[in-house]
Design an enzyme around this catalytic site. Structure first.
Site: not given
Ligand code: PGA
Length: 280
Positions: A12, A14, A99, A101, A171, A177, A227
């Site tokens: 992803n 983003k 997601h 976010e 997640e 992140g 992460s």
């Molecule tokens: P990250 O994000 O690996 O940067 O923690 C995962 C995601 O949001 O799908």
């Protein structure tokens, strides 16, 4: 019993990478897998504006292309939105739905996740539905309740047959992140919980008619995200209920992502040989 589920490694990206940069990154990923066999299902999810470039690079390779979000309507006066029809017409095959976010910053709710999931299935896009608790919810001991609610709400009015193309991603919001990974055993526990919720959901739905116990959840791939890196992915993918990874930050680095793909390939091979041994 061991059940065959595909291993999926999804990146992803983003809101990162211009179309030119996305093309370069996709080319590096394609290059890294080109001579390999026994690959997991690989999906790159760039920003909308880079889909065209990444699709061109991925064409005829084992790399699939997904969107990070979509509207649930086919067309109309919805300024700024992208429809499932537009995505499939380009050759996009996967879509991330719900997601955290999107839930946190763009008003995504369990109800809109359900609408998007229905739209994705209608248009034969493979949905990767994200669920997970916030830090506050985890600290209050609400992880299981939140995840249960998110999964069950996503499935409303989705028939059991459609779960054959469905993918969930666990997640935990506090691990996204932040560099804080959920412990592999705990991530596996919640992935198993998600599987159980899917089984319960369809057992209940079926119960009224035939009283049959559903095993739909046993066939749904469930990814872990939060992460994920080359240094922790092996531990995660060694566990029975984590069927792959949804990778944010580390997917922006071709070398890191390649190592994660290798870990996915290893899981896939191990699972296949377990199945052969158990004769299922
Ligand atoms: P990250 O994000 O690996 O940067 O923690 C995962 C995601 O949001 O799908």
């Amino acid at each position: 019993m061991t059940t065959q589920r595909k291993t999926i490694i999804a990146g992803n990206w983003k809101m990162n990478k211009t179309p030119k940069e996305a093309r370069e990154l996709a080319s590096a990923v394609v290059e890294s897998v080109k001579t390999k066999t026994d690959l997991p299902e690989i999906v790159l999810c760039p920003a909308f504006v880079a889909l065209h470039d990444v699709l061109e690079v991925a064409k005829g390779t084992p790399v699939n292309v997904g969107a990070q979000h979509m509207d649930y309507r086919d067309e109309g006066a919805f300024t700024g939105e992208i429809s499932p029809v537009m995505l499939t017409s380009m050759g996009v095959t996967h879509v991330i739905i719900g997601h955290s976010e999107r839930r946190q910053f763009f008003g995504e709710t369990n109800a809109t996740v359900n609408l998007r999931l229905k739209a994705a299935l209608k248009h034969k896009l493979i949905p990767i539905v994200c669920v997970g608790e916030s830090l506050d919810e985890r600290e209050e001991g609400l992880t299981d309740a939140v995840v249960r609610r998110q999964v069950a709400a996503a499935l409303i009015d989705i028939d059991e047959e459609s779960t054959k193309t469905l993918v969930f991603a666990y997640e935990p919001v506090w691990a996204i992140g932040t560099g804080k990974t959920c412990e592999a055993a705990e991530a596996n526990r919640v992935c198993l919980l998600i599987r159980g919720v899917v089984n319960e959901f369809y057992s209940r739905a079926e119960g009224g008619h035939k009283g049959a116990k559903s095993t739909a959840g046993d066939h749904v791939p469930i990814l872990y995200g939060g992460s994920v890196k080359a240094s922790n992915v092996d531990e995660q993918l060694a566990l029975p209920d984590i069927d792959g990874s949804l990778v944010g930050g580390a997917s922006l680095n071709a070398g890191e992502f390649q190592s994660i793909i290798v870990a996915g390939a290893k899981r896939q091979t191990t699972m296949a040989s377990k199945l052969t041994r158990s004769g299922t």
